[in-house]
Enzyme design. Structure first.
Site, PDB file in Angstrom:
ATOM      1  N   ASP A 109     -17.315 -51.618 -14.528  1.00  0.00           N
ATOM      2  CA  ASP A 109     -17.359 -50.365 -13.751  1.00  0.00           C
ATOM      3  C   ASP A 109     -16.351 -49.333 -14.263  1.00  0.00           C
ATOM      4  OD1 ASP A 109     -17.317 -48.456 -11.732  1.00  0.00           O
ATOM      5  OD2 ASP A 109     -16.557 -49.811 -10.180  1.00  0.00           O
ATOM      6  N   HIS A 147     -13.211 -48.394  -6.320  1.00  0.00           N
ATOM      7  CA  HIS A 147     -13.398 -48.598  -7.767  1.00  0.00           C
ATOM      8  C   HIS A 147     -12.057 -48.820  -8.455  1.00  0.00           C
ATOM      9  CE1 HIS A 147     -17.644 -47.400  -7.674  1.00  0.00           C
ATOM     10  NE2 HIS A 147     -17.275 -46.507  -6.785  1.00  0.00           N
TER      11      HIS A 147
END
Lengths: 549, 549
Positions: free
Chosen positions: A189, A362
């Site tokens: 990610d 994130h």
């Protein structure tokens, strides 16, 4: 040969969708939407072009959803409407997917199959282990995909969190185990690769929220994403400790809380929850309202409260409003506006720019390095990001010692192949962004968007005229109607002058000339454009309607 | 009685303009523009409504400009076109103002009067001392305004900087001197009140830029605001130390550098500057290009370079592009897009999210506290900010011990009065935001913007029909033309069906009925709206053109 083909999410934030293929077997990871960019006027959502899946529908066995966010599930109904596939995911993810399928009337036709973190799903020749990851919603997973060419690890959306409750933490042991056994490729990610350090912990966020709520004297209204289930539970706990009842408010909030409560993610003693209609029976300092609208969405509960348009709650002096959320790029102005409105009504407002009451789902740079060093992949493929995120993530990996030729920066549609000759990009398939506008899927293209942009900037002027076919005499008009332009008392002279311009053109062109109307139309458009540019420096779209009778 | 009346800048970022009035004397501080908000479709710029100045034009003696940024000078030509006033400012500010007046053909009519920092301007009964402040352009000033009621300090846009060159620093001694003598009211810049700590120093920015440029192997292209003159000089110095020639590129860059060079702010030995056409005669590592476009402005030099549309420079592998600038809210996507484009072309890109190569011109919290403690005002009026900035700044001042009743949170149009009874808001004057679209000033209002929004979201459908007045028979049409909507092979059936819908309506209404056309028009609009909503869930604007003959 193993093929990894991203159809979305490598070149943009959102739109996540990926094909994993070996010989005649394909499975898909995620089917996400993207919210329209500014230039996509009037567009509701964007989904990935799925031609490759359509062309290979016989090979496709399943779709795996890593977690329940729209950028991973939003395109699912559009896929499943065409191709009925079994869906695999964790319980919470499937709960949210089920609601979505019901909305699209698809629930009867689709098998939803539960796979828990730690369990393995078999799609011959693949074995796919689900690995728990921490994210801004619950029950997110990464995937360890055993393939004939080696193990491919896909992190999903993740961060590294260190909570005493391991259910909230990324299962770093499992990632480490695969690292020890040998990982062919890591896909990780890239969303926050530009941000240094570590994500702030959810515990710190909860502590800061509690500090604010404990000293608050009036009502407390917290806006956050409905999918942020762990934080919602923290807020419930804080409310209980502060003798406040909780109201869950807003459609998506109520829906998601229902699913989360059923699965035990949200829990509380009896008499904790109030219906919004009961709120007036309680003192202001006995209430905590958890609601949507943290992005300033025009019709959200919070915006209605701040605008005096809400049936049950209007913001007043003494209210404490907390926006426990990020600023999604593109929403900055809307969020700023709602904060200004709340202040004007006398509320105390706390938001993530002035207090540490939000953390990202994130991973930041240090966590991304940790993931790379835990999994020790031979190849690295940055995923989930705009092109610059992928490049910056690639550099980060190279900085940890990965050879540049083993770092593959691919974009949507690229075929990343692995076989005995190693990993590389071998070609590409068709992909793209499909614009969904109302019920129309993909019927709004560049030319329609261009017209919408022109209309939005300059409005339009419709010129109507009826001309006698034989004599060429103008029987009616030219009549001018404008929308989004300007004709009023101050500019009335514009209409008169424009009419003269048009009549001159008509006179210039002989009657009987074969394509006379076509020529008038063309010259009229050009002349009016010039005329309006010169007189008031604007560029309306000109629509000439010339009828010969 | 002293009156302070903000006409803009208290309630928004930009649009700064303020009236200072005592009995029958008025002077104005700044006349700034604001760039349009997202919903202001097609609007070029926004300026403050100046009715109050118009109504009191006999009282108005002068306008003082604090510095040369557009949000302080952009509305000046619109004011001076109506009312010829002497303009006061520092040399650089006046140089930029002069260029602007030339553009508007006003330079012949306006007196520009130089006042240096430290000097005092007399506008009886006012004495106004100019105080040097550090900001992201040169020669910015704050004002100490001696009035019969006491001294009012206006900071302008400022930060506190500590450079060895005092010309770059805010003159904190002068602010302190007024503080010692007694300040009635402080008006201070609220732009960055949400940000903790201190602004990073320009020296640190320069050091980080030098680190990047020293190791760069190919061309170096730095994009920044043209008005950031000190940083431009730093870049020139760095280029010289690294044996690179400098190219100034972009219209506003060349214009501002010319003014700054004339005044000695930019200086270099002979043979330092290249014309952009000469660039191909030099090696890549001998060139440093200083250009505009750091906000991703569509036609800026940098965007053209990144899109392969530039005549002399196209970005290639090995280029080093540095965006030494902030992300102005609303420009995030455009900046992200340009960075992605630059990466795709193989450039190395450094921007303020991943490196410390920019610092703000607006004071952070600690500097704002310093200003409050230096000037020790009796009253405090936060200026330059959206409502939330003003509130947060007010809280900051209260946190330093100012009594709440001495902190005045006012918005545009409020009359802040000072006399023997102290300071308070006594009323308000008309003000507002005037939208400038092309040559039209204020002729685009809410209804036009609403039409533009509708057009931008759904496009439009024009229906043309000619009806026989006597028989009621349709002689021509209904013909449907769409713009920004969608009619193509896939949706052709929509046209046929819509025509049927229209014809049914026409048949329903008897011929001879007096307002038949009006009724058809109304029913047709409603029916088509419903039809398109139902079939494809879209809402085009419907424009019926029905002609009776």
């Amino acid at each position: 040969m193993l093929k990894i083909i991203p159809l979305g999410g490598l070149g943009e934030i959102g739109l996540n969708m990926m094909v994993i293929e070996y010989d005649d077997v394909i499975f898909i990871i995620d089917a996400g939407l993207m919210f329209p960019e500014e230039y996509m006027l009037g567009i509701d959502i964007v989904i990935p072009a799925m031609d490759y899946i359509r062309e290979n529908r016989d090979k496709v066995q399943a779709i795996i959803i890593t977690h329940a966010h729209e950028d991973h599930i939003g395109a699912l109904p559009y896929l499943l409407r065409e191709i009925r596939l079994p869906v695999y995911g964790t319980a919470f993810t499937l709960g949210i997917v089920r609601n979505k399928l019901i909305e699209f009337d698809l629930n009867k036709y689709i098998d939803l199959n539960l796979v828990n973190p730690g369990e393995t799903l078999s799609i011959d020749p693949f074995e796919i282990e689900f690995i728990r990851v921490s994210h801004s919603t619950v029950e997110g997973v990464g995937l360890a995909i055993k393939t004939p060419e080696g193990v491919v690890v896909h992190t999903g959306d993740f961060r590294i969190n260190h909570d005493s409750d391991k259910m909230k933490n990324t299962d770093i042991s499992s990632f480490a185990r695969f690292g020890e056994e040998g990982v062919l490729a890591l896909m990780s990610d890239s969303t926050n690769v530009e941000v240094e350090g570590y994500t702030m912990s959810e515990q710190e966020v909860a502590k800061n929220l509690e500090d604010l709520i404990t000293v608050a004297k009036g009502r407390v209204i917290v806006a956050l994403f409905a999918s942020n289930v762990f934080r919602i539970q923290q807020l419930v706990d804080i409310a209980i400790r502060n003798n406040r009842k909780v109201v869950f408010h807003g459609r998506s909030m109520e829906q998601i809380v229902a699913v989360a409560t059923q699965l035990g993610h949200i829990h509380y003693p009896p008499n904790t929850i109030l219906n919004i209609k009961q709120i007036s029976r309680h003192k202001d300092d006995e209430v905590l309202i958890i609601t949507t609208g943290s992005q300033g969405e025009p019709m959200s509960a919070l915006v209605r409260m701040a605008s005096g348009m809400h049936k049950h709650i209007n913001i007043k002096k003494g209210d404490n409003v907390i926006l426990s959320s990020k600023y999604i790029p593109g929403n900055e102005k809307a969020i700023a506006n709602i904060i200004n409105k709340l202040y004007r009504r006398g509320a105390d407002v706390v938001y993530s720019k002035i207090a540490k009451i939000h953390t990202s789902g994130h991973a930041h740079q240090e966590e991304l390095k940790l993931m790379l060093n835990l999994t020790k992949p031979k190849y690295f493929i940055p995923i989930h990001g705009e092109y610059r995120h992928l490049v910056v993530h690639a550099r980060l990996a190279e900085g940890l010692g990965l050879p540049r030729e083993n770092v593959i920066v691919a974009e949507d549609g690229k075929i990343i192949a692995f076989d005995k000759d190693g990993g590389r990009i071998t070609g590409s398939v068709h992909t793209g962004r499909i614009l969904v506008d109302g019920k129309g899927i993909g019927d709004v293209g560049r030319s329609v968007l261009k017209e919408r942009r022109e209309l939005s900037e300059g409005g339009l002027v419709v010129v109507t005229m009826i001309i006698d076919e034989e004599t060429g005499v103008v029987l009616y008009g030219p009549e001018l109607i404008s929308k989004g332009f300007v004709f009023d008392s101050a500019t009335g002279y514009l209409v008169d002058d424009a009419q003269c311009v048009i009549l001159e053109i008509v006179e210039e062109i002989e009657a009987g000339f074969e394509s006379r109307v076509e020529l008038i139309r063309k010259k009229l458009k050009k002349a009016l454009k010039q005329y309006f540019a010169f007189t008031i420096n604007r560029r309306p779209l000109i629509v000439p309607i010339i009828i010969e009778v």
